[in-house]
Design an enzyme around this catalytic site. Structure first.
Site, PDB file in Angstrom:
ATOM      1  N   ALA A   1     -18.077   4.596 -23.010  1.00 22.07           N
ATOM      2  CA  ALA A   1     -18.621   5.916 -23.350  1.00 22.07           C
ATOM      3  C   ALA A   1     -20.078   5.764 -23.783  1.00 22.07           C
ATOM      4  O   ALA A   1     -20.465   4.752 -24.371  1.00 22.07           O
ATOM      5  CB  ALA A   1     -17.792   6.541 -24.459  1.00 22.07           C
TER       6      ALA A   1
ATOM      7  N   GLU B 286      -6.241  -3.536 -14.420  1.00 14.36           N
ATOM      8  CA  GLU B 286      -7.468  -2.970 -15.014  1.00 14.36           C
ATOM      9  C   GLU B 286      -8.346  -4.088 -15.580  1.00 14.36           C
ATOM     10  O   GLU B 286      -7.857  -4.991 -16.254  1.00 14.36           O
ATOM     11  CB  GLU B 286      -7.105  -1.995 -16.139  1.00 14.36           C
ATOM     12  CG  GLU B 286      -8.355  -1.380 -16.772  1.00 14.36           C
ATOM     13  CD  GLU B 286      -8.031  -0.529 -17.980  1.00 14.36           C
ATOM     14  OE1 GLU B 286      -7.566   0.604 -17.812  1.00 14.36           O
ATOM     15  OE2 GLU B 286      -8.260  -1.021 -19.117  1.00 14.36           O
TER      16      GLU B 286
ATOM     17  N   LYS C 103      -6.509  19.443 -16.788  1.00 15.19           N
ATOM     18  CA  LYS C 103      -7.176  18.377 -16.024  1.00 15.19           C
ATOM     19  C   LYS C 103      -6.673  18.393 -14.578  1.00 15.19           C
ATOM     20  O   LYS C 103      -7.434  18.202 -13.647  1.00 15.19           O
ATOM     21  CB  LYS C 103      -6.937  17.015 -16.679  1.00 15.19           C
ATOM     22  CG  LYS C 103      -7.608  16.878 -18.055  1.00 15.19           C
ATOM     23  CD  LYS C 103      -7.760  15.444 -18.520  1.00 15.19           C
ATOM     24  CE  LYS C 103      -6.702  14.973 -19.455  1.00 15.19           C
ATOM     25  NZ  LYS C 103      -7.019  13.675 -20.116  1.00 15.19           N
TER      26      LYS C 103
ATOM     27  N   ARG D 177     -12.816  11.280 -21.027  1.00 18.94           N
ATOM     28  CA  ARG D 177     -13.796  11.705 -22.018  1.00 18.94           C
ATOM     29  C   ARG D 177     -14.526  10.494 -22.582  1.00 18.94           C
ATOM     30  O   ARG D 177     -15.733  10.468 -22.721  1.00 18.94           O
ATOM     31  CB  ARG D 177     -13.102  12.454 -23.156  1.00 18.94           C
ATOM     32  CG  ARG D 177     -14.097  12.972 -24.175  1.00 18.94           C
ATOM     33  CD  ARG D 177     -13.429  13.423 -25.448  1.00 18.94           C
ATOM     34  NE  ARG D 177     -12.902  12.312 -26.223  1.00 18.94           N
ATOM     35  CZ  ARG D 177     -12.316  12.427 -27.399  1.00 18.94           C
ATOM     36  NH1 ARG D 177     -12.158  13.619 -27.927  1.00 18.94           N
ATOM     37  NH2 ARG D 177     -11.867  11.383 -28.046  1.00 18.94           N
ATOM     38  N   GLY D 178     -13.762   9.440 -22.926  1.00 21.89           N
ATOM     39  CA  GLY D 178     -14.334   8.328 -23.683  1.00 21.89           C
ATOM     40  C   GLY D 178     -14.218   8.650 -25.158  1.00 21.89           C
ATOM     41  O   GLY D 178     -13.841   9.764 -25.538  1.00 21.89           O
ATOM     42  N   ASP D 179     -14.502   7.678 -25.979  1.00 24.31           N
ATOM     43  CA  ASP D 179     -14.408   7.901 -27.422  1.00 24.31           C
ATOM     44  C   ASP D 179     -15.787   8.007 -28.044  1.00 24.31           C
ATOM     45  O   ASP D 179     -16.682   7.252 -27.689  1.00 24.31           O
ATOM     46  CB  ASP D 179     -13.612   6.770 -28.083  1.00 24.31           C
ATOM     47  CG  ASP D 179     -12.130   6.953 -27.816  1.00 24.31           C
ATOM     48  OD1 ASP D 179     -11.643   8.092 -27.966  1.00 24.31           O
ATOM     49  OD2 ASP D 179     -11.471   5.973 -27.433  1.00 24.31           O
TER      50      ASP D 179
ATOM     51  N   THR E 173     -13.286  -0.245 -16.075  1.00 28.91           N
ATOM     52  CA  THR E 173     -13.553   0.711 -17.150  1.00 28.91           C
ATOM     53  C   THR E 173     -15.057   1.026 -17.250  1.00 28.91           C
ATOM     54  O   THR E 173     -15.891   0.375 -16.615  1.00 28.91           O
ATOM     55  CB  THR E 173     -13.082   0.154 -18.510  1.00 28.91           C
ATOM     56  OG1 THR E 173     -13.881  -0.985 -18.819  1.00 28.91           O
ATOM     57  CG2 THR E 173     -11.610  -0.235 -18.473  1.00 28.91           C
TER      58      THR E 173
ATOM     59  N   ALA F 263     -12.532  15.550 -20.708  1.00 24.18           N
ATOM     60  CA  ALA F 263     -12.338  15.060 -19.343  1.00 24.18           C
ATOM     61  C   ALA F 263     -12.164  16.226 -18.374  1.00 24.18           C
ATOM     62  O   ALA F 263     -12.593  16.150 -17.219  1.00 24.18           O
ATOM     63  CB  ALA F 263     -11.125  14.133 -19.300  1.00 24.18           C
TER      64      ALA F 263
HETATM   65  C1  LIG Z   1      -5.812   4.770 -18.365  1.00 22.52           C
HETATM   66  C2  LIG Z   1      -6.895   4.888 -19.406  1.00 22.52           C
HETATM   67  C3  LIG Z   1      -8.148   4.353 -19.160  1.00 22.52           C
HETATM   68  C4  LIG Z   1      -9.169   4.455 -20.106  1.00 22.52           C
HETATM   69  N1  LIG Z   1     -10.402   3.937 -19.806  1.00 22.52           N
HETATM   70  C5  LIG Z   1     -11.432   4.152 -20.641  1.00 22.52           C
HETATM   71  C6  LIG Z   1     -12.763   3.754 -20.293  1.00 22.52           C
HETATM   72  O1  LIG Z   1     -12.993   3.191 -19.230  1.00 22.52           O
HETATM   73  N2  LIG Z   1     -13.763   4.011 -21.159  1.00 22.52           N
HETATM   74  C7  LIG Z   1     -13.543   4.660 -22.338  1.00 22.52           C
HETATM   75  O2  LIG Z   1     -14.499   4.883 -23.084  1.00 22.52           O
HETATM   76  N3  LIG Z   1     -12.300   5.046 -22.713  1.00 22.52           N
HETATM   77  C8  LIG Z   1     -11.256   4.819 -21.887  1.00 22.52           C
HETATM   78  N4  LIG Z   1      -9.995   5.245 -22.239  1.00 22.52           N
HETATM   79  C9  LIG Z   1      -9.783   5.853 -23.549  1.00 22.52           C
HETATM   80  C10 LIG Z   1     -10.051   7.361 -23.528  1.00 22.52           C
HETATM   81  O3  LIG Z   1     -11.401   7.614 -23.269  1.00 22.52           O
HETATM   82  C11 LIG Z   1      -9.653   7.880 -24.903  1.00 22.52           C
HETATM   83  O4  LIG Z   1      -8.249   7.870 -25.034  1.00 22.52           O
HETATM   84  C12 LIG Z   1     -10.241   9.228 -25.255  1.00 22.52           C
HETATM   85  O5  LIG Z   1     -10.090   9.409 -26.673  1.00 22.52           O
HETATM   86  C13 LIG Z   1      -9.553  10.389 -24.567  1.00 22.52           C
HETATM   87  O6  LIG Z   1      -9.873  10.421 -23.244  1.00 22.52           O
HETATM   88  P1  LIG Z   1      -9.284  11.574 -22.292  1.00 22.52           P
HETATM   89  O7  LIG Z   1      -9.956  11.416 -21.001  1.00 22.52           O
HETATM   90  O8  LIG Z   1      -7.804  11.615 -22.329  1.00 22.52           O
HETATM   91  O9  LIG Z   1      -9.868  12.867 -23.070  1.00 22.52           O
HETATM   92  P2  LIG Z   1      -9.549  14.398 -23.049  1.00 22.52           P
HETATM   93  O10 LIG Z   1      -8.646  14.766 -21.943  1.00 22.52           O
HETATM   94  O11 LIG Z   1     -10.840  15.115 -23.144  1.00 22.52           O
HETATM   95  O12 LIG Z   1      -8.715  14.579 -24.409  1.00 22.52           O
HETATM   96  C14 LIG Z   1      -9.264  14.194 -25.667  1.00 22.52           C
HETATM   97  C15 LIG Z   1      -8.697  15.069 -26.775  1.00 22.52           C
HETATM   98  O13 LIG Z   1      -9.156  16.421 -26.634  1.00 22.52           O
HETATM   99  C16 LIG Z   1      -8.079  17.333 -26.398  1.00 22.52           C
HETATM  100  N5  LIG Z   1      -8.525  18.153 -25.266  1.00 22.52           N
HETATM  101  C17 LIG Z   1      -8.509  17.814 -23.950  1.00 22.52           C
HETATM  102  N6  LIG Z   1      -9.072  18.779 -23.203  1.00 22.52           N
HETATM  103  C18 LIG Z   1      -9.453  19.756 -24.069  1.00 22.52           C
HETATM  104  C19 LIG Z   1     -10.104  21.004 -23.893  1.00 22.52           C
HETATM  105  N7  LIG Z   1     -10.469  21.432 -22.655  1.00 22.52           N
HETATM  106  N8  LIG Z   1     -10.367  21.744 -25.001  1.00 22.52           N
HETATM  107  C20 LIG Z   1     -10.018  21.309 -26.238  1.00 22.52           C
HETATM  108  N9  LIG Z   1      -9.375  20.130 -26.463  1.00 22.52           N
HETATM  109  C21 LIG Z   1      -9.113  19.358 -25.384  1.00 22.52           C
HETATM  110  C22 LIG Z   1      -6.864  16.485 -26.059  1.00 22.52           C
HETATM  111  O14 LIG Z   1      -5.667  17.065 -26.526  1.00 22.52           O
HETATM  112  C23 LIG Z   1      -7.171  15.185 -26.795  1.00 22.52           C
HETATM  113  O15 LIG Z   1      -6.758  15.233 -28.122  1.00 22.52           O
HETATM  114  C24 LIG Z   1      -8.931   5.119 -21.341  1.00 22.52           C
HETATM  115  C25 LIG Z   1      -7.653   5.651 -21.603  1.00 22.52           C
HETATM  116  C26 LIG Z   1      -6.649   5.548 -20.645  1.00 22.52           C
HETATM  117  C27 LIG Z   1      -5.291   6.122 -20.936  1.00 22.52           C
END
Ligand SMILES: Cc1cc2nc3c(=O)[nH]c(=O)nc-3n(C[C@H](O)[C@H](O)[C@H](O)COP(=O)(O)OP(=O)(O)OC[C@H]3O[C@@H](n4cnc5c(N)ncnc54)[C@H](O)[C@@H]3O)c2cc1C
Length: 293
Positions: free
Chosen positions: A52, A18, A168, A108-110, A49, A128
């Site tokens: 967000a 990555e 997802k 999702r991103g942060d 990456t 996401a």
């Molecule tokens: C392999 C990897 C690569 C990454 N690359 C990047 C990047 O390029 N850019 C970046 O900004 N960040 C990146 N991140 C960080 C990531 O964006 C954060 O961890 C973020 O806080 C969560 O992303 P997610 O896609 O898992 O979110 P989600 O799946 O949306 O989850 C986020 C939170 O919401 C909850 N949730 C999920 N779906 C729902 C729903 N439908 N309704 C209610 N609650 C829900 C989950 O339990 C969790 O607590 C990466 C993380 C990983 C593991």
């Protein structure tokens, strides 16, 4: 490259790296050599990456373009939907499609920290799972999602987090890349819990070598990974402030993690390089010399 095709062959574990887009011209200069060094290891694919809110949008695009068209690498592009409106998401996806990208990791991103200061668009995707649904209705990408073996820091519970991971997959994720852990048991337990609720897609473990004590502390705080007793004790035995010794410890530790993962049959190893070359090179060379990759 649709990444899931690689795992269907099931010949040996894949190895992938990555990268994130360099943040300054100075970083870009150093990073060019890192890419060239790591490309020589013939990774099965690399990933890029995406900040967000679109904070790295142009940089991510340029890096994906460079890796595909100048370095001849297969690339998974990440897309963090948070903060972008649907038109912006479409525009990013169109641009990646134009480069020949076939696999996207949907995130999702942060949300921004106070000092980062972008205002999320009111129509931006909340999760996401929403982004996956949106993409699946419009494109034919091979799509993946992030998994959090120790639970996402904001999750109501590990069980709820897993339910959302399943959503997802229902919404089109064909593979999962897991966040890093420092105790592989967290990863194996996560896979087991996924399988128990019928999440059947390949789950790729992410490995984050320890690059420095400072970075270890920052990264684990952000994603909630546990720093194990073995790491605490190992680092405590090293001379204070000896960065080289810490990096060596990190390489040994990550290599051992990879051995454990590969021996238990993971589809591949995905290394979070933090845009550094040395540790990843060492780890891959050691694993190859042992016939594990
Ligand atoms: C392999 C990897 C690569 C990454 N690359 C990047 C990047 O390029 N850019 C970046 O900004 N960040 C990146 N991140 C960080 C990531 O964006 C954060 O961890 C973020 O806080 C969560 O992303 P997610 O896609 O898992 O979110 P989600 O799946 O949306 O989850 C986020 C939170 O919401 C909850 N949730 C999920 N779906 C729902 C729903 N439908 N309704 C209610 N609650 C829900 C989950 O339990 C969790 O607590 C990466 C993380 C990983 C593991």
């Amino acid at each position: 490259m649709r990444v899931t095709n690689l795992w269907k062959k099931n010949e040996r574990p894949t190895i992938s790296f990555e990268f994130f887009p360099p943040r300054s011209e100075k970083d870009a200069g150093k990073f060019e050599k890192v890419i060239d060094d790591l490309a020589k290891l013939n990774p099965d694919f690399v990933s890029v990456t995406f900040g967000a809110g679109g904070s790295s949008r142009e940089g991510s695009y340029q890096l994906v373009n460079k890796l595909i068209n100048e370095k001849g690498l297969d690339v998974i592009a990440y897309l963090a939907g948070y903060g972008l409106n649907p038109d912006e998401i479409i525009s990013v996806l169109d641009s990646y499609q134009g480069l020949g990208v076939e696999t996207i990791l949907a995130l999702r991103g942060d949300p921004p920290r106070a000092n980062e200061g972008f205002t999320p668009h009111p129509q931006s995707m909340r999760h996401a799972s929403d982004l996956l649904e949106f993409m699946g209705e419009r494109y034919d990408f091979c799509m993946g999602a992030a998994g959090h073996p120790e639970g996402h820091p904001e999750a109501e519970s590990k069980e709820k987090d897993l339910e959302y991971l399943k959503l997802k997959v229902t919404n089109g994720a064909e593979f999962i890349i897991a966040n890093f852990v420092y105790d592989t048991r967290f990863f194996f337990d996560f896979v087991e819990r996924c399988r128990a609720i019928d999440i059947k897609v390949p789950i790729l473990p992410g490995v984050m070598p320890i690059y420095s004590v400072k970075l270890l502390e920052i990264l684990t705080k952000t994603c909630g990974a546990t720093i194990t007793e073995e790491i605490h004790q190992g680092l405590a035995r090293l001379p204070t402030d000896d960065n080289k010794a810490v990096a060596e410890f990190g390489i040994d530790f990550a290599t051992q993690q990879c051995r454990e993962l590969i021996e238990k049959g993971v589809p591949g190893i995905h290394i979070y390089t933090m845009d550094r070359g040395k540790a990843t090179t060492e780890i891959v060379q050691r694993l190859r010399s042992e016939g594990l990759l």
